[in-house]
Design an enzyme around this catalytic site. Sequence first.
Site, mmCIF file in Angstrom:
data_model
loop_
_atom_site.group_PDB
_atom_site.id
_atom_site.type_symbol
_atom_site.label_atom_id
_atom_site.label_comp_id
_atom_site.label_asym_id
_atom_site.label_seq_id
_atom_site.Cartn_x
_atom_site.Cartn_y
_atom_site.Cartn_z
ATOM 1 N N ARG A 1 144.568 -26.721 72.156
ATOM 2 C CA ARG A 1 143.549 -26.244 70.698
ATOM 3 C C ARG A 1 143.578 -24.860 71.115
ATOM 4 O O ARG A 1 144.478 -24.418 71.979
ATOM 5 C CB ARG A 1 142.293 -26.485 71.120
ATOM 6 C CG ARG A 1 141.138 -25.834 72.752
ATOM 7 C CD ARG A 1 140.159 -26.086 72.927
ATOM 8 N NE ARG A 1 138.853 -25.750 71.949
ATOM 9 C CZ ARG A 1 137.600 -26.341 72.221
ATOM 10 N NH1 ARG A 1 137.417 -27.045 73.181
ATOM 11 N NH2 ARG A 1 137.290 -26.153 71.029
ATOM 12 N N GLU B 1 133.904 -36.260 64.490
ATOM 13 C CA GLU B 1 132.441 -36.999 64.936
ATOM 14 C C GLU B 1 131.755 -36.080 63.757
ATOM 15 O O GLU B 1 132.169 -34.411 63.321
ATOM 16 C CB GLU B 1 131.646 -36.313 66.264
ATOM 17 C CG GLU B 1 130.354 -36.990 66.311
ATOM 18 C CD GLU B 1 129.618 -37.118 67.793
ATOM 19 O OE1 GLU B 1 128.198 -37.450 67.664
ATOM 20 O OE2 GLU B 1 130.805 -36.332 68.221
ATOM 21 N N LYS C 1 130.530 -26.279 68.591
ATOM 22 C CA LYS C 1 129.895 -27.117 67.335
ATOM 23 C C LYS C 1 128.251 -26.863 68.359
ATOM 24 O O LYS C 1 127.493 -26.354 67.421
ATOM 25 C CB LYS C 1 130.607 -28.062 67.492
ATOM 26 C CG LYS C 1 131.001 -28.865 66.368
ATOM 27 C CD LYS C 1 131.214 -30.273 66.046
ATOM 28 C CE LYS C 1 132.320 -30.278 65.338
ATOM 29 N NZ LYS C 1 132.073 -31.661 64.901
#
Length: 554
Positions: A262, A33, A272
Amino acid sequence: MSDTPKTDFIREIIAADLASGKHATTITRFPPEPNGYLHIGHAKAICLNFGIARENAASGARCHLRFDDTNPAKEETEYVESIKSDVKWLGFDWGENLFFASDYFEFFYECAVALINKGLAYVDRQTAEQIKETRGNLTVPGKESPYRDTPPEENLDLFTRMRAGEFKEGEAVLRAKIDMASPNMNLRDPVIYRIMHAHHHNTGDAWCIYPMYDYAHPLEDAVEKITHSLCTLEFEIHRPLYDWVIEHCPVPAKPRQIEFARLNLTYTVMSKRKLLQLVKEGLVEGWDDPRMPTLSGLRRRGYPAAAIRHFCQRIGITKYNGTTDVALLEFDVRDHLNTVVPRRMAVLDPLKLVIENWPAGESEEVEIDNHPKDPAMGTRTLKLSREVWIERDDFQEEPEKKYFRLGPGRYVRLRGGYIVHCTGFNKDAEGRITEVHCEYLPGTKGADAPEGVKCKAAIHWVSVEHGVDAEVRLYDRLFTEADPDDAEGGFVTVINPDSLTKVRAYVEPELAGVEPEFSCQFERLGYFVADQKDHRPGVHLVFNRTVALRDSWK
């Protein structure tokens, strides 16, 4: 250092699918994104998705770079360009396979209309708070919306009016009609469209309704005919909704979602949102601050792309979350740089050394190898003169045990040059040593110490006459705690006050002309890189410490 991947469960699944003929080739995607810069965690996903495409290139495999740009409130063109730059820098190329979720907005809309006509989606006029209150929890089922059984014709009219801009933000949403009693909260009639009167970086003002990620994600994969949609473990609970959307929408393909763990690193935050907070509050000097775990920050600090790829290959792909010690990443960086970068000399905490028996105003050339184990890197010539800078900790007034460098009456070799013998030193009024005096031993350049002379160390130096001023930035870990996310008072309370120290240094003359991103080892000090932004050859020299010669963190 090899980039050859380890075998893992995802690659085994793909190999089996290809062997069985289920798929003729493999199509993966990396779908960021564009609401921030990529970080080291994304590097793991990039290496996995693009790596699988590269490994199966013989069958025509490919990896798409797709921007999941469905939230115009947080996305910017700056982030799009930074992501493209980072992926290329890491060593991967998407070729013709660059896509945007926003390119599929009409398709998403058509799929929503299909769901409405099937009675599988409805427009809900409740407020966001009301919808949240009626979702229930893990032990209490949700309550159905009073709008849930609105006829498809009416829902279609309302949805059409939503698209036309007749409603304000928050006045209506489109929800999938699934199961309000499902134990999986994601299936309790999730919102799949919301109203946002915001300018979009790609579609401008053409749309005022935008799809939610859980709805758009499977449709993006399907329209691109992705074979294996690789996600991190937090999306495992979202997979039933992914499959539901694929099953009930008119899609051209049925991708398979597979989850993997992850990357989590000690002394690092990966969110983020938290990285953006560091930037906005001025706690760092931007997304590319060398203390940041962003790829642009790591690049500016001097981390080689090859070392990051090798690190991702080393930690591998698993099904279980864990935390990797950041020292392992630093080891890979150090290990790679040790073999590929030349050596140079710099003095970061200068102390003047005066060679008293050296003629004033004269200098002598000394030849020094650029890499002790790689003759192919050649040699360079430096000028040794009467006065040189040495590191302050290379002299001790009262040498401690096992200290083999300079002290009163002691001998040490100047790297590539002569052995010198300390004859005295000066102090200022505060007792700080300001100058050390010595004499050089003729005939010892490139030769062993004469009999009776004990010389057990060589130290680096920079000529006072020929050396060049430079700003050196000593970077360290941004946080003092291994798990800053878990810090009492929040992660910003454990920011390392010593994560950046700027010093005035002296470097050998050749470094005055190097271009930004030139990387080398400052002998005995660590690995350094000419700063990507602030270093100007011949004008303003700025070098960033990439990593120390060894892990000294405590």
